[in-house]
Design a protein around this motif. Structure first.
Motif, mmCIF file in Angstrom:
data_model
loop_
_atom_site.group_PDB
_atom_site.id
_atom_site.type_symbol
_atom_site.label_atom_id
_atom_site.label_comp_id
_atom_site.label_asym_id
_atom_site.label_seq_id
_atom_site.Cartn_x
_atom_site.Cartn_y
_atom_site.Cartn_z
ATOM 1 N N GLY A 42 0.824 -1.198 0.000
ATOM 2 C CA GLY A 42 0.000 0.000 0.000
ATOM 3 C C GLY A 42 0.859 1.249 0.000
ATOM 4 N N ASP A 43 0.226 2.398 0.167
ATOM 5 C CA ASP A 43 0.914 3.686 0.073
ATOM 6 C C ASP A 43 1.693 3.969 1.349
ATOM 7 N N ALA A 44 3.011 4.062 1.217
ATOM 8 C CA ALA A 44 3.928 4.399 2.304
ATOM 9 C C ALA A 44 3.971 3.321 3.388
ATOM 10 N N PRO A 45 4.566 2.159 3.076
ATOM 11 C CA PRO A 45 4.686 1.104 4.092
ATOM 12 C C PRO A 45 5.540 1.563 5.265
ATOM 13 N N GLU A 46 5.009 1.412 6.470
ATOM 14 C CA GLU A 46 5.693 1.846 7.688
ATOM 15 C C GLU A 46 6.168 0.656 8.507
ATOM 16 N N GLY A 47 5.280 -0.294 8.755
ATOM 17 C CA GLY A 47 5.623 -1.447 9.582
ATOM 18 C C GLY A 47 5.679 -2.725 8.762
ATOM 19 N N VAL A 48 6.686 -3.566 9.052
ATOM 20 C CA VAL A 48 6.782 -4.889 8.427
ATOM 21 C C VAL A 48 6.899 -5.918 9.548
ATOM 22 N N LEU A 49 6.003 -6.896 9.545
ATOM 23 C CA LEU A 49 5.911 -7.877 10.625
ATOM 24 C C LEU A 49 5.893 -9.279 10.034
ATOM 25 N N PHE A 50 6.853 -10.110 10.425
ATOM 26 C CA PHE A 50 6.907 -11.499 9.978
ATOM 27 C C PHE A 50 6.298 -12.395 11.051
ATOM 28 N N ILE A 51 5.464 -13.329 10.637
ATOM 29 C CA ILE A 51 4.888 -14.329 11.535
ATOM 30 C C ILE A 51 5.344 -15.697 11.059
ATOM 31 N N SER A 52 6.038 -16.422 11.920
ATOM 32 C CA SER A 52 6.584 -17.720 11.536
ATOM 33 C C SER A 52 5.475 -18.743 11.350
ATOM 34 N N ALA A 53 5.795 -19.824 10.643
ATOM 35 C CA ALA A 53 4.821 -20.900 10.446
ATOM 36 C C ALA A 53 4.378 -21.485 11.781
ATOM 37 N N GLU A 54 5.303 -21.525 12.762
ATOM 38 C CA GLU A 54 4.982 -22.092 14.075
ATOM 39 C C GLU A 54 3.931 -21.268 14.810
#
Length: 510
Positions: A473-485
């Protein structure tokens, strides 16, 4: 009789399934019977999105695996934290919100650990002390702790073991630059009834000259080092022993010993020489092309987000080198190159250099470059390195600067590069996080000005392989990874929060 029939059918199904698995494994081993192939494909694709609000919504997101809820910063209207049911990642739904105005002037960050939600809340007057507010994620009606911290808490994080909550308290000045609170770092001990130690930088005043000689910036009007420092973002090592905090406007990083609750080091980040091969950049939005070239320019790194990882027991940090300036009514450091008086001995080609199609419109800082104070600039200093960088966590030394970020993006998505931002921070790398899929270690870099996330594989200490670009989207601020576990559907997920259009976008590795 029906039960026996069911068991027979079930056993047949299990035998069939195991036979198919055997055929697949046999095929894999036949490809290379010495080294069986491990299927570790990385291919993220968007599976859903949800609109949180308007501009300034969806800044930062945290996930609670115990309740399958997302908590999203939303300052598009009255400040609140939206609660999202994330039990089905393909269909997230807003179920409620927490009104933040009862605690202060606005929420800047959220974090989750062990069934606790922490929120960084600035005061109604941002130069006053702020607060970290803690809730239990299964009971969101009243907080379990309200902890006073420094002015303008901008980021909050739990240590991996859940014992500590750390906030970076930016301590920005007011717009007139007549009030400039000290920048601080608060360490909250969850196990000691949320007791807090708020750490300042007064003890580093004697190192000011030495730090500045190595590229550290102290330049606010009449400010001490303690006032000028502006903590931005926090990363904590896997053993919960140390925290590292970016000091964005100062072009450096602090290291904190969490056990002793002391700031042990301030690391200056130095400068990037853009006249050298490999450090090329596009500095003009009026040259009618996207061309990376060498220029007589030094750039400050000025990182926003950072993330920690460990190799052979040694800690390393990756920073997203966004760049940021001070632009207040009471003081502004920004200028275009064409508006400066360039020293004719340092820049004999000044007239050509200051044309719009060259460096004329490029934004630099006036806080440095005029060493003798005669009004003529002998050097040019840019804002942000347009890269991500690996730093040694023990010494603060640069391990490597990945300067191919813009090159990778332009090659992969040539029609998506915003040449209108070439004169000011380029792709503007802002967010960074890491995650693991099977044996692959991935790095995700959010780029605010081209609305994309770059995905890389990290090998060893500092070798990066580009994998893919994700449109956001417009102006990504936060990036959060969620593991498969921890993922609700058992698959690795990436959540990108975009503050300008207020959307969360969910990507799944297929």
């Amino acid at each position: 009789m029906k039960l026996l029939l069911f068991l027979n059918q079930f056993n047949f199904y299990q035998m069939k399934k195991h036979y198919v698995s055997f055929l697949i494994l046999s095929a894999l081993f036949s490809c290379n019977h010495h080294d069986p192939i491990l299927i570790t494909t990385v291919d993220f694709a968007q599976i859903s999105s949800i609109k949180i609000g308007g501009e300034a919504a969806a800044e930062i997101t945290a996930f609670d695996p115990e309740t399958n809820q997302l908590f999203v910063v939303n300052n598009s209207g009255s400040s609140k934290v939206d609660i999202v049911n994330f039990s089905d990642p393909s269909n997230p739904t807003i179920t409620g919100s927490i009104d933040v105005t009862q605690f202060g002037g606005g929420v800047n960050s959220v974090a989750v650990k062990n069934g606790m939600l922490a929120m960084a809340v600035e005061a109604n007057t941002k130069t006053d002390p702020g607060m970290v507010v803690v809730f239990s994620t299964d009971q969101l009606t009243s907080p379990i702790a309200q902890v006073a911290v420094g002015a303008l808490p901008d980021m909050v994080i739990f240590s991996p073991n859940g014992r500590f909550i750390v906030s970076a308290n930016e301590g920005e000045p007011n717009d007139a630059y007549t009030i400039d609170p000290v920048g601080t770092i608060s360490v909250i001990d969850v196990n000691a009834s949320f007791s807090v130690s708020t750490l300042g930088f007064e003890g580093f005043e004697s190192q000011k000259t030495s730090l500045m000689s190595k590229g550290f910036r102290v330049f606010g009007a009449g400010a001490s080092l303690a006032q000028d420092v502006e903590p931005e973002y926090v990363a904590i090592d896997e053993n919960s022993e140390f925290a590292w905090v970016t000091l964005q406007e100062n072009n450096g990083m602090a290291k904190v010993n969490l056990s002793t609750k002391t700031i042990t080091d301030v690391f200056p980040f130095g400068l990037k020489d853009n006249s050298l091969d490999g450090n090329e950049l596009d500095v003009s939005d009026r040259d009618n092309e996207v061309t990376l070239k060498s220029w007589p320019l030094f750039s400050y790194f000025l990182p926003d987000a950072l993330v920690n990882y460990s190799v052979n027991g040694n800690n390393y940090l990756i920073t997203a080198n966004e760049g940021d300036t001070r632009d207040y009514d009471g003081y502004s450091e920004e200028s275009r190159v064409k508006d400066l008086d360039l020293d004719p001995f340092a820049f004999p080609n000044a007239e050509q250099l200051q044309k719009d199609e060259n460096m004329g419109r490029y934004t630099v800082t006036t806080s440095a470059g005029d060493a003798n104070g005669d009004g003529k600039f002998e050097k040019l200093y840019g804002i942000g390195a347009r890269s991500f960088t690996v730093w040694d966590g023990a010494s603060g030394a640069m391990v490597m600067d990945y300067n191919s970020l813009e090159k990778d993006f332009i090659a992969a998505a040539p029609n998506s590069y915003d040449d209108g931002r070439s004169d000011n921070k380029g792709v503007e790398p802002e967010g960074v996080t890491m995650g693991a899929i099977n044996e692959k270690t991935l790095v995700f870099v959010g780029m605010e000005r081209v609305d994309a996330v770059m995905v890389y594989e990290l090998k060893g200490i500092s070798s990066f392989n580009f994998i893919q670009v994700l449109e956001t989207g417009d102006a990504p601020e936060g990036v959060l990874f969620i593991s498969a576990e921890e993922s609700p559907n058992g698959k690795p997920l990436l959540i990108v929060s975009s503050e300008r259009d207020g959307f969360l976008r969910i990507y799944q590795n297929n």
